[in-house]
Design a protein around this motif. Structure first.
Motif, PDB file in Angstrom:
ATOM      1  N   PHE A 266       0.045   7.202  -9.658  1.00 57.30           N
ATOM      2  CA  PHE A 266      -1.261   6.236  -9.653  1.00 57.30           C
ATOM      3  C   PHE A 266      -2.297   5.196  -8.556  1.00 57.30           C
ATOM      4  CE2 PHE A 266       0.441   7.554 -14.277  1.00 57.30           C
ATOM      5  CZ  PHE A 266      -1.000   8.131 -14.167  1.00 57.30           C
ATOM      6  N   ARG A 267      -1.122   5.535  -7.891  1.00 61.81           N
ATOM      7  CA  ARG A 267      -1.306   4.185  -6.413  1.00 61.81           C
ATOM      8  C   ARG A 267      -3.078   4.359  -5.727  1.00 61.81           C
ATOM      9  NH1 ARG A 267       1.148   0.115  -4.675  1.00 61.81           N
ATOM     10  NH2 ARG A 267       3.623   1.305  -5.639  1.00 61.81           N
ATOM     11  N   PRO A 268      -3.322   5.642  -5.983  1.00 61.25           N
ATOM     12  CA  PRO A 268      -4.649   5.981  -4.271  1.00 61.25           C
ATOM     13  C   PRO A 268      -5.625   5.547  -5.274  1.00 61.25           C
ATOM     14  CG  PRO A 268      -2.578   8.192  -4.841  1.00 61.25           C
ATOM     15  CD  PRO A 268      -2.238   7.353  -6.455  1.00 61.25           C
TER      16      PRO A 268
ATOM     17  N   ILE B 145       9.052   6.545 -18.753  1.00 61.66           N
ATOM     18  CA  ILE B 145       7.832   5.488 -17.557  1.00 61.66           C
ATOM     19  C   ILE B 145       8.903   4.896 -16.661  1.00 61.66           C
ATOM     20  CG2 ILE B 145       5.799   4.751 -17.142  1.00 61.66           C
ATOM     21  CD1 ILE B 145       5.116   5.647 -20.005  1.00 61.66           C
ATOM     22  N   SER B 146       8.495   5.180 -15.364  1.00 53.58           N
ATOM     23  CA  SER B 146       9.331   4.288 -14.154  1.00 53.58           C
ATOM     24  C   SER B 146       8.723   2.706 -14.234  1.00 53.58           C
ATOM     25  CB  SER B 146       9.187   4.994 -12.959  1.00 53.58           C
ATOM     26  OG  SER B 146       9.924   6.217 -12.881  1.00 53.58           O
TER      27      SER B 146
ATOM     28  N   PHE C 127       3.091   2.132 -13.065  1.00 51.03           N
ATOM     29  CA  PHE C 127       1.759   1.939 -12.527  1.00 51.03           C
ATOM     30  C   PHE C 127       1.371   0.814 -12.198  1.00 51.03           C
ATOM     31  CE2 PHE C 127       2.701   2.826 -17.280  1.00 51.03           C
ATOM     32  CZ  PHE C 127       1.593   4.090 -17.380  1.00 51.03           C
ATOM     33  N   SER C 128       2.405   0.529 -11.028  1.00 51.88           N
ATOM     34  CA  SER C 128       2.227  -0.318  -9.752  1.00 51.88           C
ATOM     35  C   SER C 128       0.435   0.603  -8.923  1.00 51.88           C
ATOM     36  CB  SER C 128       2.914  -0.331  -8.912  1.00 51.88           C
ATOM     37  OG  SER C 128       3.385   0.712  -8.047  1.00 51.88           O
TER      38      SER C 128
ATOM     39  N   ALA D  39       7.581  -3.445 -19.626  1.00 53.48           N
ATOM     40  CA  ALA D  39       6.857  -4.129 -19.567  1.00 53.48           C
ATOM     41  C   ALA D  39       5.425  -3.639 -18.756  1.00 53.48           C
ATOM     42  CB  ALA D  39       7.324  -5.947 -18.938  1.00 53.48           C
ATOM     43  N   LEU D  40       4.092  -4.601 -18.491  1.00 52.84           N
ATOM     44  CA  LEU D  40       3.273  -4.077 -17.912  1.00 52.84           C
ATOM     45  C   LEU D  40       2.456  -5.003 -17.472  1.00 52.84           C
ATOM     46  CD1 LEU D  40       1.990  -0.903 -19.396  1.00 52.84           C
ATOM     47  CD2 LEU D  40       2.961  -0.971 -17.859  1.00 52.84           C
ATOM     48  N   PRO D  41       3.193  -6.193 -16.645  1.00 54.77           N
ATOM     49  CA  PRO D  41       2.170  -7.212 -16.493  1.00 54.77           C
ATOM     50  C   PRO D  41       1.252  -7.627 -15.544  1.00 54.77           C
ATOM     51  CG  PRO D  41       4.381  -7.450 -14.730  1.00 54.77           C
ATOM     52  CD  PRO D  41       4.416  -6.073 -16.328  1.00 54.77           C
TER      53      PRO D  41
END
Length: 766
Positions: free
Chosen positions: A607-609, A627-628, A632-633, A654-656
């Motif tokens: 979702f980077r764009p 999920i890699s 979500f980076s 984790a999604l810090p």
């Protein structure tokens, strides 16, 4: 300490100053173009053609009137030298921009009036620093959207006026932060959609004004979020029906206004979940019958004036209910002829004739059919002159400027409607083609309903002359294509509804004729591919709904022309992966719906764009198993909600980087609670959110919440050391008397624990 002589001098000083409105110019500064009233601490600089805020205003000023100037822009900290202001009037100042932090320093301001300016948007922090503000006037601007968070710093506001703007949509949490707001004015906009959570976070709201909008159906789910409402104003909206399925549930509602709309039918249980309803206003609609209402046991007044009420046998249950429930009603009979003009509250059930089956019953039915074709009001034979022309089988209501021929079995588009018609309802008829110039003389038409008509074609020039048309409903037909020539003639069209037709390709050519298209609905068609050029005509497009198609691919560049796109729904399709490259060039995207696709996995940077803009991401029911860590980076702090429920996830990194999330849904996943899930456990433990993540395996942990299952992860490497590091120092006397240094460290740790606990409680409270 001052002596008696000094005190006397202080008391006499005001008497020694010159009199007159500008006397503060002697005691304090006063701008040349202004009038200063020093005793009242008022300064007025009205209609002076000022292009910026005056700088020489007395510091102690409490009321500042700048209306009628030419400020155009309010810069940051424009009033920082006036900390005592309580009232600020900026009406009619041609303001086009309010900068972030424009009002910082005005912590005592109670009233801010920005009405009748040219504001099209409000930056997220434009209203920061107004913690004491009680009333905010924004009526008469050009606001087209409200961004969640705009009012987040206005916790003391009780009245917010947004009437007479250009709002078409209310997003979720649009008024977050207005915890004391009691009256919200949204009338005279173009609102057609309210998100289900649009009114969430308004616990004190008692009055909501939504009259004079374009709501096509009662937004019950959204309205029910404001459970404290006592008065709801929804008049002058084009509803045609409301029922229990609309979901209106307002336990404290006392007054509901649905006047001057297009209501043709009302379900008996439409207000069943509004038990305290006292007054129901249905004036000026198209109701010829009304059932006894079930649920609102405290109803005492029913307003029905201006409806074509048919006082035949079918109205007996209504009269019996009105008498039994002691409900006062107004309104008069439109028919049959012998009762025409009789006041409804003067009739008894026995006055209504209930003929035996036969000729008399058929005669009354024919009379009712004929009456429905005429507008209410006037005497028989006068309708055409009073209300203007109307096709014989239709109903034209001059008060609301709505015309309806719904369900009349028509095989061709009728003609002869009043020239001032704004809503035309032709649903559920049987004409397969809309011919050229089908709607002559309807240059003021705003909303055209052609659903369920068996349409296969709109001929070239079908919409010719519809210069004001904004809403076009073509849902539930047999259309497989649209040409640009068919839609020419409606340059202002903003909402195009094409759900449940037979499209296999995006009607890209047609979009070239719609430069103002805001929202395109193509749900539940048969599209299988989005290719470059498909949206070449969608440069103004904000919302694109493609749910429930057969899309297996969205090519790079296919969405590129729609750079203003805010909402993209691709759910319930056949996408095997996130179309990352297709998301390039969408800098304004706020909401992405991908649920119900067979995604299986998310790769790094998926979702980077859209990372800088995205606020809501839906990935539920997508068969996700993996999920890699970097999936979500790039998603920044703007992301507010993440939906991952009902997948096949056994583990999740984790999604810090997503520290500003307000909603995370991980329910319905078979999480395996072992040490591999430890990073997620730690991350969740730091969130003040309910996420719904529970352990499915191993059997010893089944049913435990991942966030709270500390015992499950105690044996994991590093967890014991981490826990020991967080353990506070022992109390004095536990293992002997501590040294001075140890006592200081213990006190420091104790203060930290108390502070962290207090902060956590504050977050949960919010």
């Amino acid at each position: 300490m001052a002596g008696p002589q000094s005190l006397s001098l202080v008391l006499l000083l005001p008497l020694l100053l010159p009199l007159g409105p500008n006397r503060c110019a002697v005691a304090q500064r006063c701008p040349q173009a202004c009038v200063c009233d020093n005793p009242r601490r008022h300064v007025a600089c009205r209609h002076q053609n000022l292009t910026e805020v005056p700088t020489a205003i007395p510091e102690l000023t409490q009321r500042l009137d700048l209306q009628g100037n030419m400020l155009k822009e309010i810069p940051p900290a424009a009033f920082r030298d006036l900390p005592h202001l309580t009232h600020l009037d900026l009406r009619r100042c041609q303001v086009e921009l309010v900068a972030e932090g424009a009002f910082r320093g005005l912590g005592r301001l109670l009233l801010l009036n920005l009405a009748s300016n040219r504001l099209r948007a409000l930056p997220q922090e434009a209203l920061d620093g107004l913690g004491s503000l009680q009333r905010l006037e924004l009526a008469g601007n050009l606001l087209e959207e409200l961004r969640p968070g705009t009012f987040g710093a206005l916790g003391a506001v009780t009245t917010l006026n947004l009437a007479h703007n250009a709002l078409v949509y209310l997003p979720a949490m649009a008024f977050q932060g207005l915890v004391r707001a009691r009256w919200l004015q949204l009338s005279h906009n173009a609102l057609s959609v309210l998100a289900p959570e649009a009114l969430a976070g308004l616990p004190a709201l008692r009055r909501l004004s939504l009259h004079h909008n374009e709501l096509q159906a009662l937004p019950g789910a959204a309205l029910s979020q404001a459970r404290g409402l006592a008065r709801l104003e929804l008049g002058h909206n084009p509803f045609t029906y409301t029922g229990e399925e609309d979901g209106l549930a307002l336990p404290g509602l006392r007054e509901l206004r649905l006047d001057h709309g297009a209501l043709q039918a009302l379900d008996a249980r439409a207000f069943a979940r509004c038990p305290r309803l006292h007054t129901l206003d249905l004036r000026g609609n198209q109701l010829d019958a009304l059932p006894p209402l079930q649920g609102p046991g405290q109803l005492r007044r029913l307003r029905l004036q201006g409806n074509p009420l048919w006082c035949g046998c079918r109205a007996r249950p209504l009269l019996e209910w009105l008498a039994r429930a002691r409900v006062r009603s107004d309104g008069a009979c439109w028919g049959p002829r012998r009762l025409r003009g009789e006041a409804l509250d003067a009739l008894r059930p026995s006055d209504l004739r209930c003929p035996r089956p036969g000729a008399e019953e058929e005669e009354e039915a024919e009379e009712l059919k004929a009456a429905r074709a005429r507008a209410p009001g006037g005497a028989p034979g006068e309708e055409a002159g009073a209300a203007g022309p109307c096709p014989r089988t239709c109903v034209c209501v001059p008060e609301s400027r709505h015309s309806s021929c719904e369900g009349r079995g028509l095989q061709a588009v009728p003609r002869g409607f009043p020239n001032d018609t704004q809503l035309l309802d032709l649903r559920r008829n049987r004409f397969p083609v809309v011919p050229q110039a089908a709607f002559p003389g309807l240059g003021r038409l705003l909303s055209l309903h052609l659903q369920h008509c068996g349409l296969t074609e709109l001929e070239a020039g079908a919409l010719a002359g519809l210069d004001s048309l904004i809403y076009l409903y073509l849902s539930d037909n047999r259309l497989s294509g649209l040409s640009a020539a068919a839609l020419e003639g409606a340059p202002r069209l903003g909402y195009l509804y094409l759900e449940r037709n037979r499209f296999v390709r995006m009607p890209g050519a047609a979009l070239l004729a719609l430069p103002s298209l805001f929202s395109l609905h193509l749900q539940d068609n048969a599209l299988d591919h989005l290719a470059p050029g498909d949206l070449a005509g969608g440069r103004a497009l904000r919302w694109l709904y493609l749910s429930g198609n057969r899309l297996a691919r969205v090519s790079p560049g296919a969405l590129g022309p729609a750079r203003e796109l805010e909402k993209l729904h691709l759910d319930r399709n056949q996408l095997g992966e996130v179309p990352t490259e297709a998301l390039e060039g969408l800098p304004a995207l706020l909401e992405l719906q991908l649920s119900g696709n067979p995604l299986g996995a998310l790769r790094d940077g998926a979702f980077r764009p859209v990372g800088r803009s995205l606020q809501h991401l839906f990935l539920n029911s997508s068969g996700l198993e993996q999920i890699s860590p970097g999936a979500f980076s790039g998603l920044g702090p703007r992301l507010r909600s993440l939906h991952l429920q009902k997948n096949q996830l056994q583990t999740l990194p984790a999604l810090p980087g997503l520290g500003e999330l307000e909603l995370v849904d991980l329910s319905g996943n078979p999480f395996h609670c072992d040490c591999q899930l430890l990073p997620l456990h730690r991350w969740l433990a730091g969130l003040n959110l309910r996420v719904g993540a529970t352990c499915a395996t191993p059997p010893s942990a089944r049913g435990q919440r991942v966030k709270a299952a500390a015992a499950v992860f105690e044996a994991c490497p590093g967890q014991a050391a981490r826990k020991a590091k967080r353990t506070p120092a022992p109390r004095p006397g536990a293992w002997g008397t501590p040294t001075k240094g140890r006592r200081q460290r213990a006190n420091k740790v104790g203060r930290g624990v108390v502070g962290s606990g207090f902060k956590a409680l504050m977050v949960v409270g919010v």
